[in-house]
Design a protein around this motif. Structure first.
Motif, short mmCIF file in Angstrom:
data_model
loop_
_atom_site.label_atom_id
_atom_site.label_comp_id
_atom_site.label_asym_id
_atom_site.label_seq_id
_atom_site.Cartn_x
_atom_site.Cartn_y
_atom_site.Cartn_z
N ILE A 196 0.85 -1.32 0.10
CA ILE A 196 0.03 0.08 0.10
C ILE A 196 0.90 1.20 0.05
N SER A 197 0.63 2.09 -0.94
CA SER A 197 1.42 3.40 -1.02
C SER A 197 0.49 4.55 -1.06
N GLY A 198 1.38 5.66 -0.81
CA GLY A 198 0.53 7.02 -0.73
C GLY A 198 1.15 8.18 -0.63
N THR A 199 0.68 9.16 -0.75
CA THR A 199 1.02 10.62 -0.48
C THR A 199 0.16 11.51 0.40
N LEU A 200 0.67 12.20 1.41
CA LEU A 200 0.07 13.56 2.10
C LEU A 200 0.81 14.52 1.84
N VAL A 211 -4.11 7.27 -1.44
CA VAL A 211 -3.85 6.09 -1.08
C VAL A 211 -4.36 5.21 -2.03
N THR A 212 -3.48 3.89 -2.41
CA THR A 212 -3.74 2.80 -3.21
C THR A 212 -2.95 1.97 -2.77
N GLY A 213 -3.80 0.67 -2.95
CA GLY A 213 -2.90 -0.93 -2.74
C GLY A 213 -3.84 -1.67 -2.00
N ARG A 214 -3.10 -2.55 -1.42
CA ARG A 214 -3.85 -4.06 -0.89
C ARG A 214 -3.89 -3.67 0.94
N LEU A 215 -5.20 -3.68 1.31
CA LEU A 215 -5.08 -3.68 2.75
C LEU A 215 -4.86 -5.14 3.56
N THR A 216 -5.42 -6.17 2.88
CA THR A 216 -5.15 -7.57 3.29
C THR A 216 -5.11 -8.28 1.96
N ASP A 217 -4.90 -9.78 1.98
CA ASP A 217 -4.95 -10.52 0.96
C ASP A 217 -6.13 -10.53 0.05
N SER A 218 -6.98 -10.04 0.93
CA SER A 218 -8.60 -10.02 0.16
C SER A 218 -9.06 -8.48 -0.34
N TRP A 219 -8.60 -7.42 0.67
CA TRP A 219 -9.06 -6.23 0.37
C TRP A 219 -8.00 -5.28 -0.30
N ALA A 220 -8.63 -4.68 -1.24
CA ALA A 220 -7.79 -3.50 -1.96
C ALA A 220 -8.53 -2.32 -2.09
#
Length: 775
Positions: free
Chosen positions: A592-596, A634-643
């Motif tokens: 998971i990656s992102g910018t503030l 923010v974008t990416g994978r929170l868990t193996d199931s959730w993006a």
């Protein structure tokens, strides 16, 4: 083993110089083995030959001399046995398939990796001092955006502006932007075609803030870079058929063919994309038709990559200026949202062609050269029946039967730059330097202006008039020619392992001629040069989190095609933007990656018009606009199931100086104070016989001024979308079914306005069902 797959840089750098490229092949095989079996592409490639790579042997321990002869004999015997049974080395096609399978899980997890063309280098976003936001490939596949405005709902601080009745890309970034402002790119090279998003685009990226150091003449909001799908070295393809409906009677169909693979076994690959769509417009009349043919070739050598791509597009769109807002009540016209105020002949039609070529050559592990050339042209004509006034009580509408004939736009662009690094004592320098040149022409040959009878919006009778035919010589031959030649240099100096300074400069020489009329009258004749600096700092808290700050500048010449009392010449100062920005970037566990980001942006020398005592319109450049805000992406994978992909933007943009008292202190048109979006996807993995993914989300856009003087406001809105995909197999062929509902609750909303008589209406609820067969 995973550490070697990820290929993270050794901080000392020099210890890796002697490693073999075989590590890349080992990495591809390990990735293929380690990713879960429910990966879509991994399943699709199950019939491919396995990629087998022998593990490196351990170095032998020292032995006594008396044992060496016996050991040599045993080793030789083992080697002969191994050679007899060893499988053949993987082919380039097999390696490419393994790498693609390994990358698929990351794509499903909305992994955002910027293209090297956006920042003119392969630097990680954590090692840069400007914000880059990415709409990944899988997000585009899931959401099925219909234009660039639709795709950028996932990025903070972006709103729509004047789309020229739905025929042009037009997005505001950090308070600034317009259609045909030169900010839309393909693979880092500028476009002039009206619509840039099509099935040949893989992902969309936004470089926020002034980008003139890397891109030259530009508004200070940033650039939008669309990334092409590229040829691949393993054979595969897909066919997609899609049916859609806005309502029971407003239906359509799309068809897409996408096939790619190797040509021979020397690194040459092809790709062919063919697309067609024919669908009813959601309002009471109109139809959208489009055709795209996009072949491309690539050669992947040991140190050199050559890319060639071509796109030919033919289109017809409804030219729809939307609805009107009552200046007295500040409310929209009291008619159904489906009712158009023009005529069925209001359309724009034309063709566009895009040709690009690029070469990237790596001299060694430190240095590489990139050279690219792009030529883009579009011709179009349009019937543009224009609303000039409405009596909101009686419904009487006055219209001008306008049109554009033989419009031609083109841009020729070339760039070449080197990127790499060297050591200065104990300090690493990562540099990029090069030059570019651009010649752009926007030309509209025939402008039609013709009076037409009054029309009643409350009791409309269509079809009583035809398209206009009366050309206005004084409005025709509208011409805007811009030439630009530049050199640029940027250095990231790593003072320590954690702290780096960024500095850069661009020297730019440009000229611009603009005017109109038959005979032609010049009203812009500019020839200037300029030096633009950039500065920044980066502090890496960890390998996954960095702080950054930057100072950037932009420049854009003042010009106009409108008749004025004086010629805009080289004595007129160009618009100049200055931005201060700071923030934090993160890339956590490569999931998971992102910018503030926090920014403060000021644009001076904004052009305003003043009528003098002799009733002559003069151009003054005393205007000033200021924008400041906060952005989170923010974008990416929170868990193996959730993006997920989500954003929030706060943008306070106002006029801070103007000779026109009606503009001073006003908010900038079409800029929302608050925007937000959140889309979530749940992947059921192997819980079902096939692979089921469900997703959905919503976007919010706050109130926006509908005109420059803020006399009316476009109301805030929330629009929700959902989708579901299910992948299964028929024989050896993977099949994906996808169901989308856009604007789930059929919300009536107004994304942008030119004035109170020209207010765009967002698309109604749209259902679509697609079936994709992979082969």
């Amino acid at each position: 083993m995973r550490a070697s797959v990820d290929g993270q840089r050794d901080r000392c750098h020099r210890n890796r110089a002697g490693k073999s490229r075989a590590g890349l092949f080992i990495g591809a095989a390990v990735l293929l083995a380690e990713y879960p079996s429910n990966s879509t592409t991994a399943q699709a490639q199950s019939a491919l030959p396995p990629v087998t790579v022998d593990a490196p042997t351990q170095p032998p321990k020292p032995t006594r001399a008396s044992e060496q002869s016996q050991r040599r004999a045993q080793t030789a015997a083992r080697q002969r046995s191994r050679n007899a049974a060893a499988p053949a080395a993987p082919t380039p096609s097999e390696r490419a398939a393994a790498e693609a399978a390994a990358q698929q899980a990351a794509k499903l997890g909305y992994r955002a990796t910027p293209s090297s063309t956006t920042l003119r280098s392969g630097a990680s976003p954590l090692n840069t001092s400007q914000a880059v936001n990415v709409v990944p490939e899988q997000v585009l596949k899931d959401q099925l955006p219909r234009n660039i405005d639709d795709a950028l709902i996932n990025v903070s601080g972006i709103t729509q502006t004047n789309t020229l009745a739905g025929s042009q890309d037009a997005v505001i970034r950090r308070g600034f932007g317009d259609n045909r402002d030169g900010s839309i790119m393909r693979n880092g090279m500028p476009l002039v075609q009206g619509r840039s998003l099509n099935p040949a685009v893989e992902s969309v990226e936004v470089l926020k803030g002034p980008a003139s150091l890397l891109y030259g003449i530009m508004d200070p909001g940033g650039i939008v870079n669309t990334i092409s799908k590229r040829p691949e070295l393993y054979q595969h393809g897909s066919v997609t058929l899609l049916g859609s409906a806005f309502s029971a009677s407003k239906t359509g169909a799309d068809g897409l063919l996408d096939v790619t693979g190797p040509i021979g076994d020397q690194g040459l690959a092809y790709r062919f994309i063919g697309y067609g769509v024919s669908e009813d417009y959601w309002r009471n009349f109109g139809r959208h038709r489009e055709m795209l043919v996009a072949p491309s070739l690539a050669w992947y050598g040991q140190d050199t990559t050559v890319q060639l791509n071509y796109e030919h597009r033919e289109f017809i769109y409804p030219f729809d200026r939307g609805t009107a807002f009552n200046p007295a009540t500040k409310a929209p016209l009291a008619v159904p949202a489906t009712r158009r105020l023009d005529e069925p002949f209001n359309n724009t039609w034309g063709t566009s062609d895009l040709m690009q070529a690029s070469v990237e050559h790596r001299f060694n592990q430190d240095w590489k050269l990139y050279a690219g050339y792009s030529y883009n042209t579009e011709t179009f004509s349009a019937n543009q029946l224009r609303i000039t006034g409405i009596n909101f009580t009686t419904g009487a509408e006055t219209r001008s039967n306008d049109g554009t004939g033989s419009s031609l736009s083109n841009v020729s662009y070339g760039t070449s730059y080197m990127s790499g690094g060297f050591w200065l004592g104990n300090m690493r320098n990562d540099v990029v330097f090069g030059g570019d040149g651009q010649y752009r022409t926007i030309y509209r040959d025939i402008l039609i202006r013709q009076a037409t009878p009054v029309f009643n919006v409350y009791n409309p009778v269509y079809g009583l008039i035809g398209p206009g035919t009366t050309a206005s010589n004084s409005d025709s031959a509208q011409t805007d020619k811009l030439g630009q030649w530049s050199m640029f240099f940027q250095d990231t100096l790593h003072l320590t392992e954690r702290f780096a300074l960024v500095g850069g400069v661009r020297y730019m020489d440009y000229d611009q001629i603009a005017g109109r009329g038959k005979p032609f009258v010049t009203n812009t004749n500019v020839s200037q040069d300029k030096v633009l600096p950039l500065g920044g700092a980066i502090f890496k808290l960890t390998d996954q989190i960095s702080l950054y700050a930057s100072y950037t500048e932009s420049l854009k010449p003042n010009s106009t095609i409108a008749p004025i009392g004086v010629v805009i010449g080289s004595n007129v100062a160009p618009e100049e933007g200055v931005s201060y920005e700071t923030g934090v970037k993160f890339d956590l566990n490569k999931r998971i990656s992102g910018t503030l980001a926090l920014y403060d942006l000021d644009k001076k020398n904004v052009q305003t018009t003043v009528t003098n005592s002799a009733n002559v319109v003069e151009i003054h450049t005393v205007g000033r606009a200021h924008s400041r805000g906060v952005e989170l992406d923010v974008t990416g994978r929170l868990t193996d199931s959730w993006a997920l992909i989500g954003s929030y933007g706060y943008t306070d943009a106002r006029v801070t100086a103007s000779e026109d008292s009606t503009l001073l202190g006003r908010k900038l048109q079409n800029v929302a104070l608050n925007t937000a979006s959140l889309y979530l996807v749940y992947d059921f993995g192997t819980a079902l016989p096939g692979q089921l993914r469900l997703g959905g989300g919503a976007r919010y856009v706050g109130d926006r001024p509908g005109d420059a003087t803020n006399t009316f406001v476009l109301p805030s809105y929330v629009v929700a979308d959902i989708f579901a995909t299910y992948e299964t197999k028929y024989g050896q062929f993977p099949v994906i079914y996808q169901f989308n509902v856009k604007n789930l609750f059929d919300t009536v909303y107004y994304p942008s306005a030119v004035n109170n008589l020209n207010v765009a209406i967002g698309d109604a609820r749209r259902f679509s069902l697609a079936a994709t067969v992979k082969f």
